[in-house]
Design a protein around this motif. Structure first.
Motif, short mmCIF file in Angstrom:
data_model
loop_
_atom_site.label_atom_id
_atom_site.label_comp_id
_atom_site.label_asym_id
_atom_site.label_seq_id
_atom_site.Cartn_x
_atom_site.Cartn_y
_atom_site.Cartn_z
N VAL A 50 39.17 87.91 60.50
CA VAL A 50 37.97 88.52 61.07
C VAL A 50 36.80 88.33 60.13
O VAL A 50 35.71 87.95 60.52
N GLY A 51 37.01 88.55 58.85
CA GLY A 51 35.95 88.35 57.87
C GLY A 51 35.52 86.90 57.80
O GLY A 51 34.34 86.60 57.77
N ASN A 52 36.47 86.00 57.78
CA ASN A 52 36.15 84.58 57.74
C ASN A 52 35.47 84.13 59.03
O ASN A 52 34.55 83.32 59.00
N GLY A 53 35.92 84.66 60.15
CA GLY A 53 35.31 84.28 61.43
C GLY A 53 33.86 84.71 61.51
O GLY A 53 33.00 83.94 61.93
N PHE A 54 33.57 85.93 61.08
CA PHE A 54 32.19 86.42 61.10
C PHE A 54 31.33 85.58 60.15
O PHE A 54 30.21 85.21 60.47
N GLY A 55 31.88 85.26 58.99
CA GLY A 55 31.14 84.44 58.02
C GLY A 55 30.84 83.06 58.58
O GLY A 55 29.75 82.52 58.37
N LEU A 56 31.81 82.48 59.28
CA LEU A 56 31.58 81.15 59.85
C LEU A 56 30.55 81.18 60.97
O LEU A 56 29.76 80.25 61.12
N ILE A 57 30.52 82.25 61.75
CA ILE A 57 29.49 82.38 62.79
C ILE A 57 28.11 82.47 62.15
O ILE A 57 27.16 81.82 62.59
N VAL A 58 28.01 83.26 61.08
CA VAL A 58 26.72 83.38 60.37
C VAL A 58 26.32 82.02 59.81
O VAL A 58 25.15 81.62 59.89
N VAL A 59 27.28 81.28 59.25
CA VAL A 59 26.98 79.96 58.71
C VAL A 59 26.49 79.03 59.83
O VAL A 59 25.55 78.25 59.64
N GLY A 60 27.08 79.12 61.01
CA GLY A 60 26.65 78.29 62.14
C GLY A 60 25.22 78.62 62.56
O GLY A 60 24.43 77.72 62.83
N ILE A 61 24.89 79.89 62.61
CA ILE A 61 23.53 80.30 63.00
C ILE A 61 22.53 79.86 61.93
O ILE A 61 21.47 79.31 62.25
N VAL A 62 22.88 80.07 60.67
CA VAL A 62 21.98 79.66 59.58
C VAL A 62 21.82 78.14 59.59
O VAL A 62 20.71 77.62 59.38
N ALA A 63 22.90 77.41 59.84
CA ALA A 63 22.82 75.94 59.88
C ALA A 63 21.86 75.49 60.98
O ALA A 63 21.06 74.58 60.78
N ALA A 64 21.93 76.13 62.14
CA ALA A 64 21.03 75.76 63.24
C ALA A 64 19.58 76.03 62.86
O ALA A 64 18.69 75.20 63.11
N LEU A 65 19.31 77.17 62.24
CA LEU A 65 17.94 77.51 61.85
C LEU A 65 17.42 76.58 60.74
O LEU A 65 16.28 76.13 60.78
N VAL A 66 18.27 76.29 59.77
CA VAL A 66 17.85 75.39 58.68
C VAL A 66 17.62 73.98 59.22
O VAL A 66 16.65 73.31 58.84
N TYR A 67 18.47 73.53 60.10
CA TYR A 67 18.30 72.21 60.69
C TYR A 67 16.98 72.16 61.47
O TYR A 67 16.26 71.15 61.42
N GLY A 68 16.65 73.22 62.19
CA GLY A 68 15.37 73.28 62.90
C GLY A 68 14.19 73.25 61.95
O GLY A 68 13.19 72.57 62.20
N LEU A 69 14.29 73.98 60.83
CA LEU A 69 13.21 73.99 59.84
C LEU A 69 13.03 72.62 59.21
O LEU A 69 11.90 72.12 59.10
N ILE A 70 14.12 71.98 58.83
CA ILE A 70 14.03 70.64 58.26
C ILE A 70 13.49 69.66 59.30
O ILE A 70 12.68 68.78 58.98
#
Length: 128
Positions: A50-70
């Motif tokens: 559960v902890g890893n799953g939540f962390g991976l979802i956060v990483v996916g959202i952050v990756a999408a936002l960072v990719y948009g910024l770049i």
């Protein structure tokens, strides 16, 4: 021929950044969820998964936002470069086919005579 002389830097960069963000979100977040589910079988425990799953979802959202910024930054730089070069050499020429307007409707569909006025019937009188 139509010539593209310049791009609006901010609008073009914003559109491209949003497209990048959506594309990455659509593909990255499901993959991170899949990795989180696969982590349950590797780690063997639901508590840690559960902890890893939540962390991976956060990483996916952050990756999408960072990719948009770049993507926004890169597109803005490329638009500025294009606008500079197009000012020197004239821009890109594109051949565009303009759609023809639809043909007029056939004569039988258009009436040149006005419609007849509505007929009014005299009020009926009750029979004695």
């Amino acid at each position: 021929m139509v010539r593209i002389r310049r791009f609006n830097v901010v609008k073009t960069a914003t559109v491209v950044a949003l497209m990048y963000t959506v594309i990455v979100a659509v593909f990255a977040i499901p993959f991170f969820l899949l990795f989180a589910i696969a982590g349950v079988s590797v780690n063997g425990g639901p508590t840690q998964a559960v902890g890893n799953g939540f962390g991976l979802i956060v990483v996916g959202i952050v990756a999408a936002l960072v990719y948009g910024l770049i993507g926004w930054i890169a597109t803005a730089i490329l638009c500025l470069l294009y606008n500079f070069v197009a000012g020197l050499v004239g821009g890109i020429e594109v051949e565009v086919d303009r759609p023809e307007p639809p043909p007029p409707p056939p004569a039988w569909m258009t009436s040149t005579t006005p419609p007849p006025p509505p007929t009014t019937s005299p009020p009926s009188t009750p029979a004695p």
